[in-house]
Design a protein around this motif. Structure first.
Motif, mmCIF file in Angstrom:
data_model
loop_
_atom_site.group_PDB
_atom_site.id
_atom_site.type_symbol
_atom_site.label_atom_id
_atom_site.label_comp_id
_atom_site.label_asym_id
_atom_site.label_seq_id
_atom_site.Cartn_x
_atom_site.Cartn_y
_atom_site.Cartn_z
ATOM 1 N N LYS A 244 0.824 -1.205 0.000
ATOM 2 C CA LYS A 244 0.000 0.000 0.000
ATOM 3 C C LYS A 244 0.860 1.259 0.000
ATOM 4 C CE LYS A 244 -3.196 2.752 2.699
ATOM 5 N NZ LYS A 244 -2.428 3.981 2.586
ATOM 6 N N VAL A 245 1.837 1.329 0.907
ATOM 7 C CA VAL A 245 2.684 2.522 1.028
ATOM 8 C C VAL A 245 3.470 2.766 -0.265
ATOM 9 C CG1 VAL A 245 4.680 3.483 2.244
ATOM 10 C CG2 VAL A 245 2.849 2.411 3.529
ATOM 11 N N SER A 246 3.928 1.699 -0.909
ATOM 12 C CA SER A 246 4.715 1.834 -2.137
ATOM 13 C C SER A 246 3.833 2.130 -3.348
ATOM 14 C CB SER A 246 5.507 0.559 -2.404
ATOM 15 O OG SER A 246 4.628 -0.503 -2.714
ATOM 16 N N ARG A 247 2.542 1.999 -3.167
ATOM 17 C CA ARG A 247 1.549 2.227 -4.218
ATOM 18 C C ARG A 247 1.561 1.152 -5.313
ATOM 19 N NH1 ARG A 247 3.890 7.367 -3.217
ATOM 20 N NH2 ARG A 247 2.514 8.693 -2.026
ATOM 21 N N LEU A 248 2.123 -0.013 -5.014
ATOM 22 C CA LEU A 248 1.997 -1.132 -5.949
ATOM 23 C C LEU A 248 0.551 -1.601 -5.987
ATOM 24 C CD1 LEU A 248 5.218 -3.228 -5.305
ATOM 25 C CD2 LEU A 248 4.428 -2.411 -7.521
ATOM 26 N N ILE A 249 -0.108 -1.538 -4.831
ATOM 27 C CA ILE A 249 -1.530 -1.866 -4.720
ATOM 28 C C ILE A 249 -2.193 -0.712 -3.980
ATOM 29 C CG2 ILE A 249 -3.218 -3.453 -3.726
ATOM 30 C CD1 ILE A 249 -1.251 -5.703 -4.172
ATOM 31 N N TYR B 15 13.425 0.966 -1.310
ATOM 32 C CA TYR B 15 13.275 1.954 -0.237
ATOM 33 C C TYR B 15 12.097 1.546 0.628
ATOM 34 C CZ TYR B 15 12.371 6.490 1.999
ATOM 35 O OH TYR B 15 12.164 7.495 2.911
ATOM 36 N N MET B 16 12.212 1.816 1.926
ATOM 37 C CA MET B 16 11.110 1.506 2.835
ATOM 38 C C MET B 16 10.856 2.675 3.762
ATOM 39 S SD MET B 16 11.725 -2.415 3.889
ATOM 40 C CE MET B 16 10.022 -2.719 4.256
ATOM 41 N N SER B 17 9.589 2.922 4.031
ATOM 42 C CA SER B 17 9.174 3.936 4.981
ATOM 43 C C SER B 17 7.794 3.554 5.483
ATOM 44 C CB SER B 17 9.134 5.309 4.319
ATOM 45 O OG SER B 17 8.634 6.263 5.222
ATOM 46 N N GLU B 18 7.517 3.851 6.741
ATOM 47 C CA GLU B 18 6.223 3.503 7.329
ATOM 48 C C GLU B 18 5.077 4.330 6.747
ATOM 49 O OE1 GLU B 18 5.361 1.148 9.696
ATOM 50 O OE2 GLU B 18 7.392 0.364 9.500
ATOM 51 N N LYS B 19 5.407 5.515 6.208
ATOM 52 C CA LYS B 19 4.379 6.404 5.664
ATOM 53 C C LYS B 19 4.731 6.809 4.241
ATOM 54 C CE LYS B 19 3.186 8.311 10.131
ATOM 55 N NZ LYS B 19 2.987 9.496 10.913
ATOM 56 N N MET B 20 3.713 7.228 3.495
ATOM 57 C CA MET B 20 3.924 7.723 2.143
ATOM 58 C C MET B 20 4.502 9.135 2.206
ATOM 59 S SD MET B 20 0.599 6.567 0.023
ATOM 60 C CE MET B 20 -0.618 5.857 1.101
ATOM 61 N N HIS B 21 5.470 9.405 1.363
ATOM 62 C CA HIS B 21 6.082 10.728 1.284
ATOM 63 C C HIS B 21 6.091 11.182 -0.166
ATOM 64 C CE1 HIS B 21 7.525 10.381 5.401
ATOM 65 N NE2 HIS B 21 8.014 9.184 5.107
ATOM 66 N N LYS B 22 5.754 12.439 -0.400
ATOM 67 C CA LYS B 22 5.749 12.968 -1.764
ATOM 68 C C LYS B 22 7.141 12.964 -2.377
ATOM 69 C CE LYS B 22 1.774 16.016 -1.808
ATOM 70 N NZ LYS B 22 1.321 17.389 -1.966
ATOM 71 N N ASN B 23 8.146 13.379 -1.625
ATOM 72 C CA ASN B 23 9.488 13.539 -2.160
ATOM 73 C C ASN B 23 10.406 12.351 -1.880
ATOM 74 O OD1 ASN B 23 8.752 16.091 -3.086
ATOM 75 N ND2 ASN B 23 9.288 17.037 -1.140
#
Length: 85
Positions: free
Chosen positions: A8-13, A62-70
């Protein structure tokens, strides 16, 4: 990080519930092995998602717990194949 959350966070799904459903149906693989929604993923893992008409293979970069624009790209697309049913 859990597989369903990463997808979800990576926007693959688009939604986490769909990521969980695909994993429960045995259509998500990590490094060639079938994965559950709760499976932990890490940078360098290769994820394969088998949608009905399309198979996607991507490497986690790359991994992050939240979505980031940049943020840098969360994954590198290895292949995206259309599949005849």
């Amino acid at each position: 990080m859990r597989l369903d959350k990463y997808l979800k966070v990576s926007r693959l799904i688009k939604r986490r519930a769909i990521a969980k459903q695909l994993a429960d149906e045995g259509r998500v693989f990590i490094n060639g092995k079938e994965a559950k929604a709760s499976t932990n993923v890490d940078v360098g893992d290769v994820i394969e998602i088998r949608f009905e008409h399309r198979h996607i293979e991507a490497e986690i970069t790359y991994m992050s717990e939240k979505m980031h624009k940049n943020a840098p790209s969360y994954f590198e697309l290895i292949s995206d194949k259309k599949v005849e049913v």
